[in-house]
Design an enzyme around this catalytic site. Sequence first.
Site, PDB file in Angstrom:
ATOM      1  N   ALA A   1      47.741  39.540  49.114  1.00 44.36           N
ATOM      2  CA  ALA A   1      48.368  40.521  50.002  1.00 44.36           C
ATOM      3  C   ALA A   1      47.320  41.140  50.921  1.00 44.36           C
ATOM      4  O   ALA A   1      46.155  41.252  50.541  1.00 44.36           O
ATOM      5  CB  ALA A   1      49.029  41.609  49.168  1.00 44.36           C
TER       6      ALA A   1
ATOM      7  N   GLU B   1      49.965  34.096  43.172  1.00 40.89           N
ATOM      8  CA  GLU B   1      51.361  34.298  42.748  1.00 40.89           C
ATOM      9  C   GLU B   1      52.302  33.368  43.524  1.00 40.89           C
ATOM     10  O   GLU B   1      53.271  32.845  42.968  1.00 40.89           O
ATOM     11  CB  GLU B   1      51.751  35.769  42.927  1.00 40.89           C
ATOM     12  CG  GLU B   1      51.017  36.654  41.913  1.00 40.89           C
ATOM     13  CD  GLU B   1      51.372  38.126  42.052  1.00 40.89           C
ATOM     14  OE1 GLU B   1      51.950  38.692  41.131  1.00 40.89           O
ATOM     15  OE2 GLU B   1      51.063  38.702  43.112  1.00 40.89           O
TER      16      GLU B   1
ATOM     17  N   GLU C   1      43.858  41.897  41.415  1.00 39.04           N
ATOM     18  CA  GLU C   1      44.521  43.172  41.747  1.00 39.04           C
ATOM     19  C   GLU C   1      43.949  44.335  40.957  1.00 39.04           C
ATOM     20  O   GLU C   1      43.833  45.453  41.461  1.00 39.04           O
ATOM     21  CB  GLU C   1      46.032  43.064  41.493  1.00 39.04           C
ATOM     22  CG  GLU C   1      46.780  42.226  42.501  1.00 39.04           C
ATOM     23  CD  GLU C   1      46.833  40.758  42.158  1.00 39.04           C
ATOM     24  OE1 GLU C   1      45.981  40.291  41.366  1.00 39.04           O
ATOM     25  OE2 GLU C   1      47.702  40.056  42.679  1.00 39.04           O
TER      26      GLU C   1
ATOM     27  N   GLY D   1      48.194  37.874  45.395  1.00 37.97           N
ATOM     28  CA  GLY D   1      49.482  37.372  45.855  1.00 37.97           C
ATOM     29  C   GLY D   1      49.411  35.898  46.240  1.00 37.97           C
ATOM     30  O   GLY D   1      50.413  35.171  46.142  1.00 37.97           O
TER      31      GLY D   1
HETATM   32  C1  LIG Z   1      53.254  42.903  45.419  1.00 38.07           C
HETATM   33  C2  LIG Z   1      52.214  41.998  45.891  1.00 38.07           C
HETATM   34  C3  LIG Z   1      50.910  42.343  45.361  1.00 38.07           C
HETATM   35  C4  LIG Z   1      49.864  41.627  45.713  1.00 38.07           C
HETATM   36  C5  LIG Z   1      48.582  42.082  45.295  1.00 38.07           C
HETATM   37  C6  LIG Z   1      47.450  41.423  46.067  1.00 38.07           C
HETATM   38  O1  LIG Z   1      47.472  40.302  46.445  1.00 38.07           O
HETATM   39  S1  LIG Z   1      46.143  42.453  46.331  1.00 38.07           S
HETATM   40  C7  LIG Z   1      44.930  41.405  47.063  1.00 38.07           C
HETATM   41  C8  LIG Z   1      44.254  40.583  46.030  1.00 38.07           C
HETATM   42  N1  LIG Z   1      43.200  39.852  46.638  1.00 38.07           N
HETATM   43  C9  LIG Z   1      41.935  40.222  46.557  1.00 38.07           C
HETATM   44  O2  LIG Z   1      41.579  41.175  45.920  1.00 38.07           O
HETATM   45  C10 LIG Z   1      40.959  39.366  47.318  1.00 38.07           C
HETATM   46  C11 LIG Z   1      40.038  40.229  48.101  1.00 38.07           C
HETATM   47  N2  LIG Z   1      39.104  39.448  48.869  1.00 38.07           N
HETATM   48  C12 LIG Z   1      37.994  38.911  48.340  1.00 38.07           C
HETATM   49  O3  LIG Z   1      37.739  38.951  47.157  1.00 38.07           O
HETATM   50  C13 LIG Z   1      37.044  38.272  49.296  1.00 38.07           C
HETATM   51  O4  LIG Z   1      37.270  38.801  50.551  1.00 38.07           O
HETATM   52  C14 LIG Z   1      37.185  36.720  49.359  1.00 38.07           C
HETATM   53  C15 LIG Z   1      38.579  36.293  49.659  1.00 38.07           C
HETATM   54  C16 LIG Z   1      36.723  36.115  48.033  1.00 38.07           C
HETATM   55  C17 LIG Z   1      36.272  36.189  50.511  1.00 38.07           C
HETATM   56  O5  LIG Z   1      34.961  36.671  50.310  1.00 38.07           O
HETATM   57  P1  LIG Z   1      33.864  36.492  51.463  1.00 38.07           P
HETATM   58  O6  LIG Z   1      32.629  37.121  50.928  1.00 38.07           O
HETATM   59  O7  LIG Z   1      33.843  35.101  51.906  1.00 38.07           O
HETATM   60  O8  LIG Z   1      34.410  37.327  52.689  1.00 38.07           O
HETATM   61  P2  LIG Z   1      34.701  38.869  52.832  1.00 38.07           P
HETATM   62  O9  LIG Z   1      34.898  39.487  51.517  1.00 38.07           O
HETATM   63  O10 LIG Z   1      33.670  39.454  53.714  1.00 38.07           O
HETATM   64  O11 LIG Z   1      36.100  38.876  53.561  1.00 38.07           O
HETATM   65  C18 LIG Z   1      36.214  38.456  54.919  1.00 38.07           C
HETATM   66  C19 LIG Z   1      37.090  39.440  55.648  1.00 38.07           C
HETATM   67  O12 LIG Z   1      38.411  39.361  55.104  1.00 38.07           O
HETATM   68  C20 LIG Z   1      38.845  40.659  54.709  1.00 38.07           C
HETATM   69  N3  LIG Z   1      39.736  40.463  53.553  1.00 38.07           N
HETATM   70  C21 LIG Z   1      39.480  39.747  52.450  1.00 38.07           C
HETATM   71  N4  LIG Z   1      40.529  39.753  51.627  1.00 38.07           N
HETATM   72  C22 LIG Z   1      41.467  40.505  52.243  1.00 38.07           C
HETATM   73  C23 LIG Z   1      42.787  40.879  51.886  1.00 38.07           C
HETATM   74  N5  LIG Z   1      43.364  40.470  50.745  1.00 38.07           N
HETATM   75  N6  LIG Z   1      43.454  41.673  52.739  1.00 38.07           N
HETATM   76  C24 LIG Z   1      42.912  42.087  53.903  1.00 38.07           C
HETATM   77  N7  LIG Z   1      41.648  41.748  54.304  1.00 38.07           N
HETATM   78  C25 LIG Z   1      40.957  40.958  53.461  1.00 38.07           C
HETATM   79  C26 LIG Z   1      37.570  41.395  54.386  1.00 38.07           C
HETATM   80  O13 LIG Z   1      37.754  42.774  54.452  1.00 38.07           O
HETATM   81  C27 LIG Z   1      36.641  40.882  55.448  1.00 38.07           C
HETATM   82  O14 LIG Z   1      36.951  41.543  56.645  1.00 38.07           O
HETATM   83  P3  LIG Z   1      35.930  42.573  57.286  1.00 38.07           P
HETATM   84  O15 LIG Z   1      36.547  42.956  58.581  1.00 38.07           O
HETATM   85  O16 LIG Z   1      34.630  41.851  57.390  1.00 38.07           O
HETATM   86  O17 LIG Z   1      35.886  43.721  56.327  1.00 38.07           O
END
Ligand SMILES: CC/C=C/CC(=O)SCCNC(=O)CCNC(=O)[C@H](O)C(C)(C)COP(=O)(O)OP(=O)(O)OC[C@H]1O[C@@H](n2cnc3c(N)ncnc32)[C@H](O)[C@@H]1OP(=O)(O)O
Length: 725
Positions: A60, A103, A123, A100
Amino acid sequence: MAQYARGSAVAVIRLRNPPVNALSRAVLQALEDGLKKADADPSVKAVMICGENGKFSAGADIRGFSAPKRLGGALGPIVSLIESSEKPVVAAIEGVALGGGLEVALGCHYRVAHVKARMGLPEVTLGLLPGAEGTQRLPRLIGVPAALDMITTGKHIPATEALKLGLVDEIVEENTIEAAIRLANKVIGQPLGPRRLSLKPVPKVPNMEAFLDEALAKVKRQARGCLAPELCFQAVRAATRSPFAEGVRRERELFQVLLSSGQAQALQYAFFAERAVRRWATPGGASWSSAAPQPVRRAAVIGLGTMGRGIVTSLVKANIPLVALEQDLENLNKGRKAVMLLLEREAMKMEGGAQVLDFHNPARLQFTVDFDLLRDVDLVIEAVFENMALKKEIFHKLSKICKPGALLCTNTSALNIDEIASATNRPQQVIGTHFFSPAHVMRLLEIIYGRHTSPTAIATAMQLATALKKVGVVVGNCFGFVGNRMMFPYVQQAVFLLEEGSRPDAVDQVLEDFGFKIGPFRMSDLAGLDVGWRSRKDQGLTGPSLPAGTPARQRHGQRYSPLPDLLCERGRFGQKTGKGWYLYEKAGGRTATPDPWLLNFLSQYRDTHGIRTRFIDQEEILERCLFSLINEGFAILAEGIASGPEHLDVIYINGYGWPKHRGGPMFYASTVGLPRVLAKLQKYSEAHPDVPGLQPSAFLKKLAAVGNPPLKEWMSYLSQQSSKL
Ligand SMILES: CC/C=C/CC(=O)SCCNC(=O)CCNC(=O)[C@H](O)C(C)(C)COP(=O)(O)OP(=O)(O)OC[C@H]1O[C@@H](n2cnc3c(N)ncnc32)[C@H](O)[C@@H]1OP(=O)(O)O
């Protein structure tokens, strides 16, 4: 967005939202449209879902959780829609399938993953739970123990492990999309009932209730006040006790509790703060966007004490060839033995993984006492004893021996970077790299620029932090930099509280209940009381250089507590001597017990100095310790030592055991409300006018006066930042 395309019999839905294909409202809408289109098209016999640019989806869109129209409920029904499709749906997992994203894959009837892909339900690390039916589907697929582990820790698992757990059906080394389409074609016409996870029973575990009780106790122990792990547990437990639909209802209820909790907001703030600090800037105008790092092909570490050993281990793990130098053979052999032991342990932990530690090869790790071997290294990290004269001598030598472009880093926790740089002929290449102990474990790297440090040097140090899998935070040069400077008033308050009537275990308990890994007295005992004693002697605050007639409890007109000095004078250095603020089972022991001797000593001390013992409640302990630390943070921001409150928070979460679910000290202050923090500081400051740490900083006063603006606006209220460059 999600792109829909129809090949032969297999329709392809590609999730598309760079950089990580986060599931925004638009992506979810397009995914739903794609599924409906495929369903309605009789020529489509199967569906394949993948992500754009080699990433399935990172879940998400985290920014969406604070949006007025939250994503919350939208994803679950779409996952159900996928699962109920009458045409087989195959997920092609490349890169990451997280939250998500996973999921969505769990709703698919089959999952094919690339061998390098990672999967997880992180999450919990954002203060949430997998709220799109993931807590109900995953245990049905991989069993309760493995699902609980993934959901309550949020860990990412590699595809190879996912295959072993049965989370994916197949892993491939080549083209995942083609493999998924092949599988989709193969399964056309096969019954889908057995592939629908919502219809499967949760696999039985012998003595399930006893297993769950034990698992819950473990989750609670590790959570230290963070709500999400326990609620994740409850959602999985619901899967073991109730039918799928009821479990989903419970999952939704628990998700709503977490979503509206302050903890989820704090953890999501921490997620973005960690990313924000990568975009460093200095008051002099240097920044990440214009500075380019230089390559580090070979490095050197000077000094193989505790810090040096950890730093060497970190560099080896990052696959950076290096020279490790000591002053003489005796120390070299001792250091080499200790480093090898650490590396053996790390190698064991990494066994079975993709990376193999190569540390027996002298071309990659060379031990020496010969400074000449540092001639061609690209970067040196000096990690000797915290002594200015010694550091200057080493830097003078380095500036003569090292090649002109080499970056010279000093691992110091407080010393002046400019003074160290002044011993060289290249101050622009001198930078502070403050590692935290144990250096191969702790994630924080405080990167300190001096007056002359070049942007290239900062960019190179930041690149090093990334290579070492650490969080680099760029800060300015002042005594104690950011982390320790904020720590001084915190520890000082803790000691003053003892003088006034409290006990080490009472103070520690309050701060540990708040969520700190260890309280200030346990921490001092662990770090060694002699470290601070040496520093205070160097500053002339105690020891032989203290002018005769100096009042015992005053220095430079301010309140001072000689208690820590008095303990050191009695050989009580903490864990290493078996006695400090606590008593330990032996020298080097780790089990702290309150020491009757110390309590008696405190009582005599109060009598000697005519201090009236009073009862100090938990609120006062917490507020005096935390608000003085936060107050120093505002002074740091006002001086331009750090470019934003996120920097301070990232430092505290990753280097000082600050509970992440409270977002860091500055975020915490914003949740308490700045007017309240100010009022409390004013109250304590009136009671203790000789304690500067309690006098509210001008910046805090200003922010409270303009009406408690949100944290992200704080820096705009600083008219001018003083440049430390
Ligand atoms: C009811 C439904 C419920 C759903 C719950 C969810 O899904 S909550 C989300 C769960 N997902 C996560 O926690 C993943 C979070 N992301 C990461 O762990 C890492 O970003 C990654 C995917 C492993 C990639 O790592 P990497 O080091 O390659 O890059 P960055 O961390 O720098 O990320 C790049 C940019 O992407 C932004 N970003 C990453 N994930 C998300 C996300 N889920 N939503 C929005 N934005 C995301 C991150 O902030 C970076 O952007 P910047 O502008 O540089 O901050």
